[in-house]
Motif scaffolding. Sequence first.
Motif, PDB file in Angstrom:
ATOM      1  N   ARG A  94      -3.388  12.793  -6.303  1.00  0.00           N
ATOM      2  CA  ARG A  94      -3.890  13.416  -5.171  1.00  0.00           C
ATOM      3  C   ARG A  94      -4.454  15.034  -5.643  1.00  0.00           C
ATOM      4  O   ARG A  94      -4.145  15.859  -4.834  1.00  0.00           O
ATOM      5  CB  ARG A  94      -3.243  13.394  -3.752  1.00  0.00           C
ATOM      6  N   HIS A 146       0.741  -1.365   0.091  1.00  0.00           N
ATOM      7  CA  HIS A 146      -0.049   0.088   0.016  1.00  0.00           C
ATOM      8  C   HIS A 146       0.877   1.149   0.003  1.00  0.00           C
ATOM      9  O   HIS A 146       0.619   2.269  -0.638  1.00  0.00           O
ATOM     10  CB  HIS A 146      -0.932   0.070   1.113  1.00  0.00           C
ATOM     11  N   SER A 167       0.463   3.805  -2.756  1.00  0.00           N
ATOM     12  CA  SER A 167      -0.276   5.165  -2.181  1.00  0.00           C
ATOM     13  C   SER A 167       0.838   6.410  -2.921  1.00  0.00           C
ATOM     14  O   SER A 167       0.532   7.624  -3.167  1.00  0.00           O
ATOM     15  CB  SER A 167      -0.140   5.339  -0.600  1.00  0.00           C
ATOM     16  N   GLN A 180      -9.955  13.019  -4.346  1.00  0.00           N
ATOM     17  CA  GLN A 180      -9.052  11.996  -4.650  1.00  0.00           C
ATOM     18  C   GLN A 180      -8.125  11.848  -3.245  1.00  0.00           C
ATOM     19  O   GLN A 180      -7.647  10.859  -2.951  1.00  0.00           O
ATOM     20  CB  GLN A 180      -7.811  12.252  -5.774  1.00  0.00           C
ATOM     21  N   ARG A 181      -7.970  12.928  -2.575  1.00  0.00           N
ATOM     22  CA  ARG A 181      -7.046  13.142  -1.260  1.00  0.00           C
ATOM     23  C   ARG A 181      -7.961  12.241  -0.440  1.00  0.00           C
ATOM     24  O   ARG A 181      -7.404  11.542   0.535  1.00  0.00           O
ATOM     25  CB  ARG A 181      -6.802  14.524  -0.954  1.00  0.00           C
ATOM     26  N   THR A 226      -0.350   7.227  -6.010  1.00  0.00           N
ATOM     27  CA  THR A 226      -1.924   7.912  -6.128  1.00  0.00           C
ATOM     28  C   THR A 226      -2.141   9.270  -6.465  1.00  0.00           C
ATOM     29  O   THR A 226      -1.558  10.033  -5.718  1.00  0.00           O
ATOM     30  CB  THR A 226      -2.543   7.211  -4.786  1.00  0.00           C
ATOM     31  N   ASP A 259     -10.344  10.088  -0.715  1.00  0.00           N
ATOM     32  CA  ASP A 259     -10.195   8.615  -1.084  1.00  0.00           C
ATOM     33  C   ASP A 259      -9.001   8.101  -0.604  1.00  0.00           C
ATOM     34  O   ASP A 259      -9.067   6.874  -0.142  1.00  0.00           O
ATOM     35  CB  ASP A 259     -10.691   8.367  -2.407  1.00  0.00           C
ATOM     36  N   ALA A 260      -7.903   8.523  -0.856  1.00  0.00           N
ATOM     37  CA  ALA A 260      -6.834   7.965  -0.713  1.00  0.00           C
ATOM     38  C   ALA A 260      -6.505   7.821   0.873  1.00  0.00           C
ATOM     39  O   ALA A 260      -5.987   6.612   1.305  1.00  0.00           O
ATOM     40  CB  ALA A 260      -5.406   8.728  -1.177  1.00  0.00           C
ATOM     41  N   ASP A 261      -6.924   8.845   1.462  1.00  0.00           N
ATOM     42  CA  ASP A 261      -6.698   8.446   3.061  1.00  0.00           C
ATOM     43  C   ASP A 261      -7.627   7.722   3.657  1.00  0.00           C
ATOM     44  O   ASP A 261      -7.199   6.815   4.508  1.00  0.00           O
ATOM     45  CB  ASP A 261      -6.852   9.854   3.996  1.00  0.00           C
ATOM     46  N   GLN A 302      -8.255   5.007   2.099  1.00  0.00           N
ATOM     47  CA  GLN A 302      -7.920   3.786   1.701  1.00  0.00           C
ATOM     48  C   GLN A 302      -6.851   3.281   2.705  1.00  0.00           C
ATOM     49  O   GLN A 302      -6.666   2.175   3.056  1.00  0.00           O
ATOM     50  CB  GLN A 302      -7.273   3.674   0.182  1.00  0.00           C
ATOM     51  N   THR A 303      -5.982   4.229   3.265  1.00  0.00           N
ATOM     52  CA  THR A 303      -5.111   3.998   4.062  1.00  0.00           C
ATOM     53  C   THR A 303      -5.616   3.598   5.457  1.00  0.00           C
ATOM     54  O   THR A 303      -4.827   2.640   6.089  1.00  0.00           O
ATOM     55  CB  THR A 303      -4.212   5.153   4.383  1.00  0.00           C
TER      56      THR A 303
END
Length: 269
Positions: free
Chosen positions: A171, A162, A166, A176-177, A169, A179-181, A183-184
């Motif tokens: 951002r 990840h 990441s 998008q930011r 990914t 969604d990325a967080d 996912q973390t």
Amino acid sequence: MLTRFVHSGPVRLWTQHLGHPTDPTILLVMGTATQGIGWPDELMRTLADNGRHVIRFDHRDTGRSDTVDFTTHPYTLADMAADTTAVLDGHAIPAAHIAGISLGATIGQWLAVHHAARVHTLTTIAASPMGNNPGPAWTRALTGQPAAPDELPPPTARFLNHLTASAQTPRTTHQQRIDADVQTWRVLNGDTLPFDEPAARQFVEHSYTRATDLTAATNHDRAGRHWDDNRRAPLSAITAPTLVLHGSADPLFPQHTAKPWQHRSRQPD
């Protein structure tokens, strides 16, 4: 809940407390790059309803606390521990029950070793020993090398994958930011317990609205890479009653798999 700003030297810190100040105080210390609201309102109310005075706060470089120019004013774990005692001072609390998660638990260990009089009890959640430097183990894992026999295990392969994904990914947009967080948080949740995505998304979105500078929180990682003798002090010096809570499937700090009679201490006596 009542909000109060306190000062740790030139740094102003956001705090929030609930319950009567004459009741035993529990200070909740959040982890790396995470705001104090990571401790849920429901937890605050439950503790206060059971006769506790509860405090949570935003670390420097998170939420509504001040941000710091790390390049010109670098700081360390010891400085973040000083912030924590400044929170107690700002509420006129001589000592408290310290409960920390991840980096917050490391700060709790530091205080219990170096400022024992401020710590009635210590609860450490999802953390490794403050004297354990995970850097070499992470490097070996990321480069496909086997773990050294005398070190604590690195994060799971899924978490390390990840990290790699990441970094690439996109951002560029607010969504998008977010969604990325989220996912973390999904990866950190692990696969054993269900992941509450709506709650995680609400937390991330709320954190974004509160942050003075979202990028400043990465300074916690830079501070965490500083190692000195204070961090290497033996945990056997802790005199406060201590409770260690750790998930059996923690993806960031997996449990050591050696059998009890094969265990080797990672801390000097």
